[in-house]
Design a protein around this motif. Structure first.
Motif, PDB file in Angstrom:
ATOM      1  N   LEU A 116       0.876  -1.172   0.000  1.00 49.82           N
ATOM      2  CA  LEU A 116       0.000   0.000   0.000  1.00 49.82           C
ATOM      3  C   LEU A 116       0.911   1.219   0.000  1.00 49.82           C
ATOM      4  N   VAL A 117       0.522   2.278  -0.690  1.00 48.09           N
ATOM      5  CA  VAL A 117       1.336   3.493  -0.771  1.00 48.09           C
ATOM      6  C   VAL A 117       0.503   4.655  -0.239  1.00 48.09           C
ATOM      7  N   ILE A 118       1.074   5.399   0.710  1.00 50.17           N
ATOM      8  CA  ILE A 118       0.392   6.593   1.224  1.00 50.17           C
ATOM      9  C   ILE A 118       1.369   7.762   1.205  1.00 50.17           C
ATOM     10  N   PRO A 119       0.841   8.987   1.130  1.00 43.10           N
ATOM     11  CA  PRO A 119       1.713  10.164   1.113  1.00 43.10           C
ATOM     12  C   PRO A 119       2.475  10.330   2.427  1.00 43.10           C
ATOM     13  N   TYR A 120       3.583  11.043   2.329  1.00 41.85           N
ATOM     14  CA  TYR A 120       4.381  11.380   3.511  1.00 41.85           C
ATOM     15  C   TYR A 120       3.530  12.165   4.501  1.00 41.85           C
ATOM     16  N   ASP A 121       3.701  11.866   5.768  1.00 43.26           N
ATOM     17  CA  ASP A 121       3.008  12.580   6.841  1.00 43.26           C
ATOM     18  C   ASP A 121       3.990  12.693   8.007  1.00 43.26           C
ATOM     19  N   GLU A 122       4.392  13.917   8.310  1.00 43.41           N
ATOM     20  CA  GLU A 122       5.378  14.138   9.376  1.00 43.41           C
ATOM     21  C   GLU A 122       4.888  13.624  10.723  1.00 43.41           C
ATOM     22  N   GLU A 123       3.589  13.712  10.956  1.00 40.67           N
ATOM     23  CA  GLU A 123       3.028  13.247  12.233  1.00 40.67           C
ATOM     24  C   GLU A 123       3.208  11.741  12.397  1.00 40.67           C
ATOM     25  N   ILE A 124       3.137  11.011  11.294  1.00 38.47           N
ATOM     26  CA  ILE A 124       3.319   9.555  11.373  1.00 38.47           C
ATOM     27  C   ILE A 124       4.748   9.221  11.766  1.00 38.47           C
ATOM     28  N   ILE A 125       5.700   9.858  11.133  1.00 39.90           N
ATOM     29  CA  ILE A 125       7.100   9.479  11.336  1.00 39.90           C
ATOM     30  C   ILE A 125       7.732  10.117  12.571  1.00 39.90           C
ATOM     31  N   PHE A 126       7.396  11.380  12.841  1.00 44.25           N
ATOM     32  CA  PHE A 126       8.035  12.073  13.961  1.00 44.25           C
ATOM     33  C   PHE A 126       7.079  12.436  15.093  1.00 44.25           C
ATOM     34  N   GLY A 127       5.831  12.034  14.980  1.00 46.49           N
ATOM     35  CA  GLY A 127       4.871  12.284  16.048  1.00 46.49           C
ATOM     36  C   GLY A 127       5.150  11.340  17.210  1.00 46.49           C
ATOM     37  N   PRO A 128       4.222  11.259  18.143  1.00 47.40           N
ATOM     38  CA  PRO A 128       4.424  10.312  19.254  1.00 47.40           C
ATOM     39  C   PRO A 128       4.631   8.907  18.692  1.00 47.40           C
ATOM     40  N   GLN A 129       5.669   8.231  19.144  1.00 43.99           N
ATOM     41  CA  GLN A 129       5.963   6.891  18.624  1.00 43.99           C
ATOM     42  C   GLN A 129       4.879   5.917  19.077  1.00 43.99           C
ATOM     43  N   ARG A 130       4.001   5.644  18.147  1.00 44.33           N
ATOM     44  CA  ARG A 130       2.843   4.826  18.442  1.00 44.33           C
ATOM     45  C   ARG A 130       3.128   3.359  18.153  1.00 44.33           C
ATOM     46  N   GLU A 131       2.665   2.527  19.033  1.00 49.02           N
ATOM     47  CA  GLU A 131       2.797   1.080  18.823  1.00 49.02           C
ATOM     48  C   GLU A 131       1.917   0.622  17.664  1.00 49.02           C
ATOM     49  N   ASP A 132       0.872   1.403  17.355  1.00 46.14           N
ATOM     50  CA  ASP A 132      -0.067   1.010  16.317  1.00 46.14           C
ATOM     51  C   ASP A 132       0.173   1.757  14.996  1.00 46.14           C
ATOM     52  N   MET A 133       1.412   2.171  14.717  1.00 47.50           N
ATOM     53  CA  MET A 133       1.717   2.917  13.498  1.00 47.50           C
ATOM     54  C   MET A 133       1.271   2.145  12.252  1.00 47.50           C
ATOM     55  N   TRP A 134       1.548   0.852  12.208  1.00 48.47           N
ATOM     56  CA  TRP A 134       1.191   0.064  11.039  1.00 48.47           C
ATOM     57  C   TRP A 134      -0.324   0.046  10.832  1.00 48.47           C
ATOM     58  N   GLU A 135      -1.079  -0.216  11.903  1.00 51.96           N
ATOM     59  CA  GLU A 135      -2.536  -0.248  11.807  1.00 51.96           C
ATOM     60  C   GLU A 135      -3.081   1.101  11.347  1.00 51.96           C
ATOM     61  N   MET A 136      -2.513   2.186  11.881  1.00 47.98           N
ATOM     62  CA  MET A 136      -2.936   3.527  11.506  1.00 47.98           C
ATOM     63  C   MET A 136      -2.681   3.773  10.006  1.00 47.98           C
ATOM     64  N   CYS A 137      -1.540   3.336   9.508  1.00 48.37           N
ATOM     65  CA  CYS A 137      -1.200   3.530   8.096  1.00 48.37           C
ATOM     66  C   CYS A 137      -2.078   2.675   7.181  1.00 48.37           C
ATOM     67  N   VAL A 138      -2.404   1.461   7.590  1.00 45.22           N
ATOM     68  CA  VAL A 138      -3.308   0.622   6.801  1.00 45.22           C
ATOM     69  C   VAL A 138      -4.671   1.304   6.711  1.00 45.22           C
ATOM     70  N   SER A 139      -5.166   1.823   7.839  1.00 48.53           N
ATOM     71  CA  SER A 139      -6.447   2.533   7.840  1.00 48.53           C
ATOM     72  C   SER A 139      -6.405   3.744   6.922  1.00 48.53           C
ATOM     73  N   LYS A 140      -5.301   4.466   6.958  1.00 44.25           N
ATOM     74  CA  LYS A 140      -5.150   5.648   6.105  1.00 44.25           C
ATOM     75  C   LYS A 140      -5.149   5.245   4.625  1.00 44.25           C
TER      76      LYS A 140
END
Length: 192
Positions: A152-176
C-alpha cells in the motif's frame, strides 16, 4: 512507473514476506535503477544507541539515548540516519520534492551522537532495496504475488514518522491507505 519516492510503503495484512510483515517503510529513493527505503516502525531491542557508538568508535554524549530501528534486511550492519533537511551533508540522499534525507555517513552519526545535526531523525540498522522494476511488480501484485500481498502506498506525513511513537503505526497507516482508496473510488463515482 509508480513513484514511491518520499512516500510511505505500508505492508498489507497479507504480506507474504515475513521480514516485512506489519512494516511501514519510508522510501528515500525510487528511480529507473531501483528503489530503497527504511523501515520506521520496528524498534530494535538490541543494539541500543550507546552500543552502536561503542562498536563504531563514535564518541557520544552520555545523556543521548536515541532508539535504533530495524531499517530492513539489506546491509543490516550499516547505520543510516533518516532526517529532516535542516542539516545536510554532501552524502545525504534527497531531492527537492522530498521532505526528508537519508544519510549513510559516519560523520552524520558523529554529529547526532554529540547532540548536533538534524532536529528530527531516526537511526536505522539496515535498509530495504528493490531492483529495477521489482517494487512496481510487488505494488501491482503481478504473479506469482497475490493481490492481498500488494504494498500500500500513502503520502508522507510528518506526524506519522516524527509524532508520538505509536505502537499502532502500522494499523494507523493501513487505515489511512484504505480511507485514501475509498475516497479515490467515491470521487470517481460521484464525478462521473
Amino acid at each position: 512507473m509508480i513513484d514511491t519516492q518520499g512516500k510511505f510503503l505500508v505492508a498489507p495484512p497479507g504480506m507474504p514476506d515475513w521480514r516485512f510483515q506489519k512494516t511501514v517503510v519510508y522510501m528515500w529513493r525510487h528511480d529507473v535503477a531501483g528503489a530503497a527505503g527504511v523501515i520506521i516502525n520496528k524498534k530494535c531491542n538490541h543494539p541500543d544507541f550507546k552500543h552502536v557508538c561503542d562498536e563504531g568508535g563514535v564518541k557520544y554524549d552520555k545523556n543521548m539515548d536515541i532508539p535504533i530501528y530495524y531499517g530492513g534486511p539489506v546491509l543490516n550492519n550499516i547505520v543510516g540516519v533518516l532526517h529532516t533537511k535542516d542539516f545536510l551533508m554532501g552524502s545525504s540522499n534527497t531531492d527537492k520534492k522530498q521532505k526528508l534525507a537519508f544519510t549513510l555517513d559516519r560523520k552524520m552519526l558523529e554529529e547526532v551522537a554529540q547532540a548536533r545535526g538534524p532536529k528530527k531523525k531516526i537511526i536505522t540498522l539496515g535498509l530495504a532495496n528493490w531492483e529495477s522494476g521489482q517494487l512496481e511488480q510487488e505494488i501491482e501484485a503481478l504473479p506469482p504475488r497475490k493481490t492481498n500481498g500488494s504494498w500500500l502506498v500513502i503520502p508522507y506525513d510528518e506526524e506519522i514518522i516524527f509524532g508520538p511513537q505509536r505502537e499502532d503505526m502500522w494499523e494507523m497507516c493501513v487505515s489511512k491507505a484504505i480511507a485514501n482508496k475509498t475516497n479515490e473510488i467515491t470521487d470517481k463515482i460521484f464525478k462521473s
